[in-house]
Design an enzyme around this catalytic site. Structure first.
Site, PDB file in Angstrom:
ATOM      1  CG  PHE A 177      -1.637   1.263   1.504  1.00 21.39           C
ATOM      2  CD1 PHE A 177      -2.389   1.897   0.536  1.00 21.39           C
ATOM      3  CD2 PHE A 177      -1.534   1.844   2.761  1.00 21.39           C
ATOM      4  CE1 PHE A 177      -3.036   3.101   0.808  1.00 21.39           C
ATOM      5  CE2 PHE A 177      -2.180   3.032   3.041  1.00 21.39           C
ATOM      6  CZ  PHE A 177      -2.923   3.664   2.065  1.00 21.39           C
ATOM      7  CG  ASP A 203       6.140  -6.600  -2.481  1.00 23.22           C
ATOM      8  OD1 ASP A 203       5.626  -7.700  -2.185  1.00 23.22           O
ATOM      9  OD2 ASP A 203       5.789  -5.525  -1.950  1.00 23.22           O
ATOM     10  N   GLY A 246       1.525  -7.701  -1.303  1.00 26.98           N
ATOM     11  CA  GLY A 246       1.540  -6.632  -2.294  1.00 26.98           C
ATOM     12  C   GLY A 246       0.826  -7.006  -3.582  1.00 26.98           C
ATOM     13  NE  ARG A 288      -5.311   2.938  17.693  1.00 27.52           N
ATOM     14  CZ  ARG A 288      -5.703   2.797  18.951  1.00 27.52           C
ATOM     15  NH1 ARG A 288      -5.954   3.877  19.699  1.00 27.52           N
ATOM     16  NH2 ARG A 288      -5.850   1.604  19.487  1.00 27.52           N
ATOM     17  CB  SER A 331       4.697   1.384  13.155  1.00 25.18           C
ATOM     18  OG  SER A 331       3.398   1.475  13.696  1.00 25.18           O
ATOM     19  CB  ALA A 358       7.477  -4.844   7.509  1.00 20.72           C
ATOM     20  N   GLY A 396      -9.836  -2.315  22.978  1.00 21.89           N
ATOM     21  CA  GLY A 396      -9.662  -1.747  21.647  1.00 21.89           C
ATOM     22  C   GLY A 396      -8.267  -1.207  21.406  1.00 21.89           C
ATOM     23  CE1 TYR A 440       4.114  -3.661  11.892  1.00 12.62           C
ATOM     24  CE2 TYR A 440       2.958  -2.256  13.460  1.00 12.62           C
ATOM     25  CZ  TYR A 440       3.604  -2.425  12.253  1.00 12.62           C
ATOM     26  OH  TYR A 440       3.751  -1.354  11.407  1.00 12.62           O
TER      27      TYR A 440
END
Length: 308
Positions: free
Chosen positions: A11, A31, A36, A207, A115, A73, A268, A139
């Site tokens: 993405f 990739d 992907g 977020r 991230s 990743a 959440g 992650y």
């Protein structure tokens, strides 16, 4: 310039690769297509299917390259909880492999796409880069470990390194796997079909959602900016949005009422996330351009999966 983008059919990677060729650069992509889609790429992008642990293949692709963007990743928080060993192998081992190949060939700069998840739960908002990370998933641990490996190896071997902590990026063509799909495309798809939007937690958790073109602007700047060696830089919108407000905005954009179901019995994730963009502004001259409403509108309009 000549670039290699690992994970460049994903993405973010494909959006970056397409932008770079539009700007007149030579772009190579590697990739493995586990997540992907090669069809996302501009025909001018030089695509190679392969794994970043294939050192001989990396040596070939890195010839005459001036900067590497490392995005290859695995990226699902929920999946990482089920498969932590696989996430360590892909996200940490793959990063070290790329750094070793860069050392061997003599590439001078790498931009690691990390991230905002590395911060974990934190009462201090907005989140600034000097805060101690507290990753809450395998992650997030793997992305933080990748940051440390990149910075340490870069210092030892004379490679300039920049780590961009991208928060919740979204936009057209974001992957929609059957399990563990990202929240925005999942919500849009369900809302358009008339299905209820089921979310964990009370819906008050926040977020920082950043539209893909804004994230790409920061990545492009990081390749040539001065004074960024060994830096960690947040990339987001600088605005925190609750899940409830996200759902309301989606409803406004698609002009349909949306039913939301909140499963408060399930957690959440972290309670709040908002990126402090002071460093991004100072070092990359970065400022997000799109509001959430406009970004959602462009996502719906430009993604064929959301056509009625």
């Amino acid at each position: 310039m000549k670039f290699l983008v690992t994970g460049g059919a994903g993405f973010l990677g494909s959006a970056l690769a397409n932008r770079l060729v539009e700007d007149g650069h030579e772009v190579r992509v590697i990739d493995d297509l586990s997540a992907g889609d090669q069809t996302r790429l501009d025909s001018r992008v030089l695509f190679t299917r392969g794994d970043v642990n294939d050192r001989p293949k990396l040596w070939t692709l890195l010839q005459d390259v001036q900067c590497v963007y490392h995005l290859a990743a695995r990226v699902s928080v929920a999946e990482s909880i089920l498969y932590p060993r696989e996430y360590t192998t892909a996200n940490v081992g793959g990063t070290v492999s790329v750094m070793e190949a860069m050392r061997d060939v003599g590439v001078r700069r790498v931009v690691l796409v990390s991230s905002g998840a590395v911060y974990g739960e934190n009462n201090i908002q907005p989140l600034h880069e000097s805060l101690p990370p507290d990753p809450a998933s395998p992650y997030a641990v793997s992305k933080l470990a990748a940051e440390y490996y990149v910075r340490t190896i870069g210092k030892l071997w004379g490679i300039e390194t920049v780590a961009l902590r991208v928060f919740n990026a979204y936009g057209p063509h974001q992957s929609l796997p059957a399990a563990h799909a990202p929240v925005i495309p999942r919500f849009i798809k369900n809302a358009l079909s008339g299905a209820s939007l089921v979310t964990y937690g009370s819906g008050e958790q926040t977020r920082d959602y950043v539209y893909v073109s804004d994230a790409v602007n920061a990545m492009v700047a990081a390749a040539t900016a001065n004074g960024v060696d060994r830096q960690v830089i947040n990339v987001g919108s600088g605005i925190e949005t609750s899940v409830r407000d996200l759902i309301a905005t989606i409803s406004e954009v698609i002009q349909k009422p949306v039913e939301a179901i909140y499963n408060s019995a399930e957690r959440g994730g972290v309670s709040r996330m908002q990126a402090d963009l002071s460093r991004a502004k100072a070092l990359l001259d970065y400022e997000p351009r799109l509001t959430l409403a406009e970004g959602l509108r462009r996502t719906v309009e430009n993604d064929p999966r959301f056509k009625n």
